[in-house]
Each structure stands twice: as C-alpha cells, then as structure tokens.
Design a protein around this motif. Structure first.
Motif, PDB file in Angstrom:
ATOM      1  N   ALA A  71       0.830  -1.208   0.000  1.00 29.06           N
ATOM      2  CA  ALA A  71       0.000   0.000   0.000  1.00 29.06           C
ATOM      3  C   ALA A  71       0.863   1.256   0.000  1.00 29.06           C
ATOM      4  CB  ALA A  71      -0.924  -0.016   1.219  1.00 29.06           C
ATOM      5  N   GLN A  72       1.957   1.211   0.816  1.00 25.26           N
ATOM      6  CA  GLN A  72       2.856   2.371   0.869  1.00 25.26           C
ATOM      7  C   GLN A  72       3.525   2.605  -0.480  1.00 25.26           C
ATOM      8  OE1 GLN A  72       3.282   4.444   3.534  1.00 25.26           O
ATOM      9  NE2 GLN A  72       4.494   5.712   2.121  1.00 25.26           N
ATOM     10  N   GLU A  73       3.932   1.480  -1.094  1.00 26.87           N
ATOM     11  CA  GLU A  73       4.576   1.589  -2.408  1.00 26.87           C
ATOM     12  C   GLU A  73       3.595   2.156  -3.440  1.00 26.87           C
ATOM     13  OE1 GLU A  73       6.897  -1.206  -5.691  1.00 26.87           O
ATOM     14  OE2 GLU A  73       6.151  -2.073  -3.819  1.00 26.87           O
ATOM     15  N   GLU A  74       2.360   1.636  -3.376  1.00 20.93           N
ATOM     16  CA  GLU A  74       1.338   2.129  -4.307  1.00 20.93           C
ATOM     17  C   GLU A  74       1.044   3.604  -4.047  1.00 20.93           C
ATOM     18  OE1 GLU A  74      -3.286   1.130  -5.599  1.00 20.93           O
ATOM     19  OE2 GLU A  74      -2.166  -0.257  -4.324  1.00 20.93           O
ATOM     20  N   TYR A  75       1.031   3.965  -2.753  1.00 19.67           N
ATOM     21  CA  TYR A  75       0.796   5.367  -2.385  1.00 19.67           C
ATOM     22  C   TYR A  75       1.925   6.260  -2.900  1.00 19.67           C
ATOM     23  CZ  TYR A  75       0.843   9.519   0.564  1.00 19.67           C
ATOM     24  OH  TYR A  75       0.905  10.812   1.008  1.00 19.67           O
ATOM     25  N   ASP A  76       3.167   5.753  -2.682  1.00 16.73           N
ATOM     26  CA  ASP A  76       4.325   6.537  -3.133  1.00 16.73           C
ATOM     27  C   ASP A  76       4.314   6.720  -4.652  1.00 16.73           C
ATOM     28  OD1 ASP A  76       5.178   6.762  -0.538  1.00 16.73           O
ATOM     29  OD2 ASP A  76       6.601   5.086  -0.661  1.00 16.73           O
ATOM     30  N   VAL A  77       3.956   5.630  -5.361  1.00 22.25           N
ATOM     31  CA  VAL A  77       3.907   5.707  -6.830  1.00 22.25           C
ATOM     32  C   VAL A  77       2.830   6.700  -7.277  1.00 22.25           C
ATOM     33  CG1 VAL A  77       3.342   4.425  -8.926  1.00 22.25           C
ATOM     34  CG2 VAL A  77       4.843   3.397  -7.198  1.00 22.25           C
ATOM     35  N   GLU A  78       1.658   6.584  -6.648  1.00 22.33           N
ATOM     36  CA  GLU A  78       0.558   7.484  -7.009  1.00 22.33           C
ATOM     37  C   GLU A  78       0.901   8.933  -6.664  1.00 22.33           C
ATOM     38  OE1 GLU A  78      -3.143   8.725  -8.490  1.00 22.33           O
ATOM     39  OE2 GLU A  78      -1.903   6.936  -8.781  1.00 22.33           O
ATOM     40  N   LYS A  79       1.542   9.084  -5.487  1.00 20.39           N
ATOM     41  CA  LYS A  79       1.946  10.420  -5.070  1.00 20.39           C
ATOM     42  C   LYS A  79       2.936  11.010  -6.065  1.00 20.39           C
ATOM     43  CE  LYS A  79       4.232  12.867  -1.278  1.00 20.39           C
ATOM     44  NZ  LYS A  79       4.880  12.717   0.057  1.00 20.39           N
ATOM     45  N   MET A  80       3.912  10.179  -6.479  1.00 24.02           N
ATOM     46  CA  MET A  80       4.908  10.633  -7.445  1.00 24.02           C
ATOM     47  C   MET A  80       4.245  10.990  -8.776  1.00 24.02           C
ATOM     48  SD  MET A  80       8.058  11.357  -7.906  1.00 24.02           S
ATOM     49  CE  MET A  80       8.809  10.568  -6.468  1.00 24.02           C
TER      50      MET A  80
END
Length: 216
Positions: free
Chosen positions: A29-38
């Motif tokens: 979820a954090q990785e997906e969040y970071d990707v989406e945030k980026m």
C-alpha cells in the motif's frame, strides 16, 4: 510437546503469518501510495510547466504585438508629419501664386497665355469661365485672341465669357475654357494645374524632402 504448547505454537505461527501479511500489505500500500503520489506530483509539475510555458509564450506574443503597435504608431506619426510638411509646401506655393495674381504686370500676360493654350486644346467656339476680377481684361483681349487663333490655325472661332464666375479661393487665378456645347473642357486654373503638377511630381518632392542622402 504438550497439547497446550502445540496449540500455542500454532497460534504464534498464525499470528506471525498474519503480521507478515499485514506488513506485506502495508508495504504494498505504501509503495502504491508513493507511486501514485509521485505520479500526481509529476502531473502537477507538468501542468505547472505547461502553464508557465503558455504564459511565457503569451508574454512574448504580447511583447511582439506591443512592439508592432508602437512601430505602427511611429510610422503613422512620421507619415502624418510628412503629410503636414507637404501640405505646408503646397500652401506656400498657393500663397506665392496668389501674390503673383495680384500683380497685373505678371499675371495678365500669363492669363492670355493660358487662354491661348486652352483654345488650342478646344479648337472650336469657346466659352471662357474666369474670375470676376479678370472679366474686363479678358473681354478686352477677345478680339486679339480670335485673330491670334485664326493666324495659328486658319480657322475662325467665336469666344465668349461665361458670367458664372470662378471663385478666387478655389481657382487662385486662370481660366476654365469649354466648347460651346460643354463637351470639351480645358481647366487651366492655377489651382488645378499646380495640384496636378504637384501630384505628378510628389514622389520626387518626397524624395528630396525626406531622404537625408538626397542632393539637389
């Protein structure tokens, strides 16, 4: 191993598995969040960059338009000033001609010459339209003009003076000579001839007036 310990071991194993699964899900979820945030950050950066480029282009366009408008205004100002100078020159010519017309010794011979030119253009019975101030002089000259024409062409013509007089302000001097039927007209007023000559040579006049490299 006792049954209680076996059960506890199973519980511990399940808890560890659950914890690991939670950690995996949290990491994903954090990785997906970071990707989406980026992605959102990059999208916003791109949006800002596009807007900035658009504004810069608009500023450049506005600057070019302003420069073009300024240049146009400058050209119009120069053209207006040149027109004023040319009009002033024409007015000076008018004043000199009007002054000459007031001098009979200069004007009367020229008036006769203009009538002769007109008669040679008309080549038929003629009606002379003149200023009221010139009527008496022209009436006196008519017999001489008729004789002169016959000597020049061998033909006899009749010359009359039109009682519809020319305006001094508009004509400056000179005459308008017409055939008796009005179909042939020769405008030999000073105003007409001066303006016609001036317009014909206007390019040359402008060249010598406004070309700094021109020499006379």
């Amino acid at each position: 191993m006792s049954e209680a310990r076996q059960i506890q071991s199973m519980i511990d194993f399940i808890e560890r598995e659950a914890q690991e699964k939670v950690e995996e899900l949290e990491a994903a979820a954090q990785e997906e969040y970071d990707v989406e945030k980026m992605r959102l950050v990059e999208a916003e950066k791109t949006k800002i960059r596009v807007m900035a480029e658009k504004k810069l282009k608009q500023v450049d366009v506005d600057r070019r338009v302003a420069r073009a408008n300024y240049s146009k205004l400058q050209r119009m100002r120069v053209i207006k000033e040149r027109v004023t100078i040319v009009e002033h020159l024409l007015e000076q010519m008018r004043q000199r001609i009007v002054a000459m017309v007031k001098n009979p010794s200069q004007y009367n011979p020229m008036l006769v010459s203009l009538i002769r030119q007109s008669l040679m253009s008309i080549r038929t019975d003629a009606v002379i339209q003149c200023r009221k101030e010139d009527e008496a002089e022209i009436e006196c000259e008519i017999p001489m003009l008729e004789r002169w024409y016959k000597e020049k062409t061998g033909a006899t013509i009749s010359i009359q003076v039109n009682k519809c007089y020319l305006s001094t302000a508009e004509a400056w001097g000179g005459v308008v000579v017409k055939s008796t039927d009005g179909r042939v007209v020769c405008n030999n007023t000073f105003a007409y001839r001066t303006k016609a000559c001036f317009n014909e040579h206007l390019p040359t006049v402008r060249y010598y007036l406004f070309n700094p490299n021109a020499s006379i």
